[in-house]
Design a protein around this motif. Structure first.
Motif, PDB file in Angstrom:
ATOM      1  N   VAL A  60      11.670   6.354  -4.516  1.00 48.04           N
ATOM      2  CA  VAL A  60      11.244   5.081  -3.914  1.00 48.04           C
ATOM      3  C   VAL A  60      12.078   4.815  -2.660  1.00 48.04           C
ATOM      4  CG1 VAL A  60      11.073   2.585  -4.252  1.00 48.04           C
ATOM      5  CG2 VAL A  60      10.407   4.149  -6.101  1.00 48.04           C
ATOM      6  N   LEU A  61      13.374   5.054  -2.732  1.00 46.99           N
ATOM      7  CA  LEU A  61      14.261   4.856  -1.582  1.00 46.99           C
ATOM      8  C   LEU A  61      13.806   5.693  -0.396  1.00 46.99           C
ATOM      9  CD1 LEU A  61      16.930   3.622  -0.499  1.00 46.99           C
ATOM     10  CD2 LEU A  61      18.092   5.615  -1.426  1.00 46.99           C
TER      11      LEU A  61
ATOM     12  N   ILE B  86      12.492   7.449 -27.457  1.00 45.78           N
ATOM     13  CA  ILE B  86      11.318   6.683 -27.052  1.00 45.78           C
ATOM     14  C   ILE B  86      11.021   6.971 -25.577  1.00 45.78           C
ATOM     15  CG2 ILE B  86      10.344   4.379 -26.762  1.00 45.78           C
ATOM     16  CD1 ILE B  86      12.240   3.470 -29.034  1.00 45.78           C
ATOM     17  N   PRO B  87       9.845   7.516 -25.272  1.00 44.64           N
ATOM     18  CA  PRO B  87       9.506   7.790 -23.874  1.00 44.64           C
ATOM     19  C   PRO B  87       9.465   6.501 -23.050  1.00 44.64           C
ATOM     20  CG  PRO B  87       7.966   8.869 -25.352  1.00 44.64           C
ATOM     21  CD  PRO B  87       8.783   7.922 -26.183  1.00 44.64           C
ATOM     22  N   GLU B  88       9.865   6.628 -21.810  1.00 45.65           N
ATOM     23  CA  GLU B  88       9.851   5.512 -20.866  1.00 45.65           C
ATOM     24  C   GLU B  88       8.813   5.779 -19.793  1.00 45.65           C
ATOM     25  OE1 GLU B  88      11.647   2.731 -20.918  1.00 45.65           O
ATOM     26  OE2 GLU B  88      13.007   3.225 -22.549  1.00 45.65           O
ATOM     27  N   LEU B  89       8.393   4.741 -19.120  1.00 43.13           N
ATOM     28  CA  LEU B  89       7.511   4.840 -17.960  1.00 43.13           C
ATOM     29  C   LEU B  89       8.221   4.155 -16.806  1.00 43.13           C
ATOM     30  CD1 LEU B  89       4.131   3.741 -19.592  1.00 43.13           C
ATOM     31  CD2 LEU B  89       4.959   6.066 -19.257  1.00 43.13           C
ATOM     32  N   GLY B  90       8.142   4.722 -15.640  1.00 38.30           N
ATOM     33  CA  GLY B  90       8.803   4.102 -14.496  1.00 38.30           C
ATOM     34  C   GLY B  90       8.692   4.962 -13.264  1.00 38.30           C
TER      35      GLY B  90
ATOM     36  N   GLY C 136      11.252  -5.427 -11.364  1.00 37.40           N
ATOM     37  CA  GLY C 136      10.653  -6.756 -11.245  1.00 37.40           C
ATOM     38  C   GLY C 136      10.163  -7.041  -9.837  1.00 37.40           C
ATOM     39  N   LYS C 137      10.768  -6.379  -8.859  1.00 42.35           N
ATOM     40  CA  LYS C 137      10.341  -6.568  -7.472  1.00 42.35           C
ATOM     41  C   LYS C 137       9.041  -5.811  -7.169  1.00 42.35           C
ATOM     42  CE  LYS C 137      14.902  -7.470  -5.532  1.00 42.35           C
ATOM     43  NZ  LYS C 137      15.905  -7.019  -4.531  1.00 42.35           N
ATOM     44  N   VAL C 138       8.631  -4.953  -8.076  1.00 42.27           N
ATOM     45  CA  VAL C 138       7.373  -4.230  -7.895  1.00 42.27           C
ATOM     46  C   VAL C 138       6.188  -5.177  -8.117  1.00 42.27           C
ATOM     47  CG1 VAL C 138       5.935  -2.371  -8.836  1.00 42.27           C
ATOM     48  CG2 VAL C 138       8.388  -2.000  -8.493  1.00 42.27           C
TER      49      VAL C 138
ATOM     50  N   LYS D 221       0.835  -1.214   0.000  1.00 41.48           N
ATOM     51  CA  LYS D 221       0.000   0.000   0.000  1.00 41.48           C
ATOM     52  C   LYS D 221       0.862   1.253   0.000  1.00 41.48           C
ATOM     53  CE  LYS D 221      -4.120  -1.953   2.134  1.00 41.48           C
ATOM     54  NZ  LYS D 221      -5.000  -1.965   3.328  1.00 41.48           N
ATOM     55  N   LEU D 222       1.961   1.226   0.755  1.00 47.18           N
ATOM     56  CA  LEU D 222       2.867   2.369   0.780  1.00 47.18           C
ATOM     57  C   LEU D 222       3.396   2.654  -0.615  1.00 47.18           C
ATOM     58  CD1 LEU D 222       4.578   4.439   2.458  1.00 47.18           C
ATOM     59  CD2 LEU D 222       6.350   2.676   2.506  1.00 47.18           C
ATOM     60  N   PHE D 223       3.801   1.601  -1.324  1.00 49.16           N
ATOM     61  CA  PHE D 223       4.326   1.785  -2.674  1.00 49.16           C
ATOM     62  C   PHE D 223       3.252   2.355  -3.599  1.00 49.16           C
ATOM     63  CE2 PHE D 223       5.200   0.557  -7.012  1.00 49.16           C
ATOM     64  CZ  PHE D 223       6.478   1.058  -7.172  1.00 49.16           C
ATOM     65  N   ILE D 224       2.084   1.746  -3.585  1.00 54.08           N
ATOM     66  CA  ILE D 224       1.022   2.155  -4.502  1.00 54.08           C
ATOM     67  C   ILE D 224       0.530   3.573  -4.202  1.00 54.08           C
ATOM     68  CG2 ILE D 224      -1.390   1.714  -5.140  1.00 54.08           C
ATOM     69  CD1 ILE D 224      -0.665  -1.259  -5.072  1.00 54.08           C
ATOM     70  N   LEU D 225       0.357   3.886  -2.930  1.00 50.18           N
ATOM     71  CA  LEU D 225      -0.212   5.188  -2.575  1.00 50.18           C
ATOM     72  C   LEU D 225       0.801   6.328  -2.602  1.00 50.18           C
ATOM     73  CD1 LEU D 225      -2.534   4.056   0.356  1.00 50.18           C
ATOM     74  CD2 LEU D 225      -3.189   4.620  -2.009  1.00 50.18           C
ATOM     75  N   ASN D 226       2.093   6.015  -2.454  1.00 44.97           N
ATOM     76  CA  ASN D 226       3.071   7.085  -2.313  1.00 44.97           C
ATOM     77  C   ASN D 226       4.137   7.152  -3.397  1.00 44.97           C
ATOM     78  OD1 ASN D 226       2.284   8.319   0.362  1.00 44.97           O
ATOM     79  ND2 ASN D 226       2.426   6.168   0.889  1.00 44.97           N
ATOM     80  N   SER D 227       4.314   6.087  -4.158  1.00 45.41           N
ATOM     81  CA  SER D 227       5.292   6.188  -5.242  1.00 45.41           C
ATOM     82  C   SER D 227       4.654   6.987  -6.376  1.00 45.41           C
ATOM     83  CB  SER D 227       5.726   4.799  -5.739  1.00 45.41           C
ATOM     84  OG  SER D 227       4.672   4.155  -6.415  1.00 45.41           O
ATOM     85  N   GLN D 228       5.485   7.643  -7.136  1.00 44.66           N
ATOM     86  CA  GLN D 228       4.972   8.482  -8.214  1.00 44.66           C
ATOM     87  C   GLN D 228       5.470   7.966  -9.565  1.00 44.66           C
ATOM     88  OE1 GLN D 228       2.711  11.108  -8.183  1.00 44.66           O
ATOM     89  NE2 GLN D 228       2.849  10.624 -10.346  1.00 44.66           N
ATOM     90  N   PRO D 229       4.640   7.221 -10.292  1.00 41.59           N
ATOM     91  CA  PRO D 229       5.045   6.812 -11.639  1.00 41.59           C
ATOM     92  C   PRO D 229       5.267   8.051 -12.505  1.00 41.59           C
ATOM     93  CG  PRO D 229       3.122   5.570 -10.914  1.00 41.59           C
ATOM     94  CD  PRO D 229       3.324   6.697  -9.934  1.00 41.59           C
TER      95      PRO D 229
END
Length: 154
Positions: free
Chosen positions: A71-72, A61-65, A112-114, A42-50
Motif C-alpha cells: 500500500v505504501l 485463524i486465517p486473516e484477510l487484509g 479503518g482509514k480504508v 480508485k488507486l486503492f481499489i484498482l491497485n491494492s491487492q487484498p
C-alpha cells in the motif's frame, strides 16, 4: 517511510469488545479538513491487492487484509494509511524492487482509514450508475419512438 505513531494502548494479538468501538470524529477537534480525491480511492481499489494469510506467530485463524509495504508503494496519498513503528529484532529485508524494510521496525496499516476510500468509491459508482440509467432511459425512449415511426411506415 510513513510517520512514527505514539500509542496509548498496544496489543499483540486479538482484542475482543462486547458492544462497539467508537472513534472520536467531532468536527470541532479537526483542522485542515478537505475532501478525498476520487483518484485516491480508485488507486486503492484498482491497485491494492487484498490477501489472505496467517500470522507467523502461530495463530491458525486465517486473516484477510493487505500488505502495508505494498500500500505504501502505491503513493499518491495512500502512504497516509501506513505507519512505521518500532519492532526490536525484526531484520532488514530488501524487496525485489529495491524497497528497504528497515531493521527493528514494522509497517502498520490503518485499515479503518480504508473505509472512507471504499465509501467514496461506492458513492462514485452510484453516481456513474445513475447517469448511465438516465442515459439508458433516454435511449429506450428514442428507440421506442423510432420503432413507432417504423411501424407506421410498414
Amino acid at each position: 517511510d510513513g510517520p512514527v505513531a505514539n500509542y496509548s494502548l498496544r496489543a499483540d494479538g486479538r482484542i475482543m469488545a462486547v458492544g462497539e468501538i467508537q472513534l472520536t470524529s467531532d468536527r470541532r477537534l479537526k483542522k485542515n479538513i478537505t475532501n478525498i480525491d476520487i483518484s485516491m480511492a480508485k488507486l486503492f481499489i484498482l491497485n491494492s491487492q487484498p490477501v489472505r494469510f496467517n500470522w507467523k506467530s502461530g495463530d491458525k485463524i486465517p486473516e484477510l487484509g493487505w500488505i502495508a509495504q505494498d500500500v505504501l508503494k502505491l503513493g499518491n496519498g495512500l502512504e497516509e494509511l501506513v505507519t512505521v513503528v518500532p519492532q526490536p529484532g525484526l531484520e532488514e529485508i530488501v524487496d525485489d524492487d529495491g524497497f528497504i524494510n528497515p531493521a527493528n521496525a514494522k509497517f502498520t496499516l490503518a485499515t479503518g482509514k480504508v473505509t472512507p476510500l471504499l465509501t467514496l468509491a461506492a458513492k462514485d459508482l452510484y453516481e456513474q450508475n445513475s447517469i448511465k440509467d438516465k442515459k439508458i432511459a433516454s435511449l429506450e425512449e428514442r428507440l421506442a419512438a423510432l420503432e413507432a415511426i417504423i411501424a407506421k411506415l410498414a
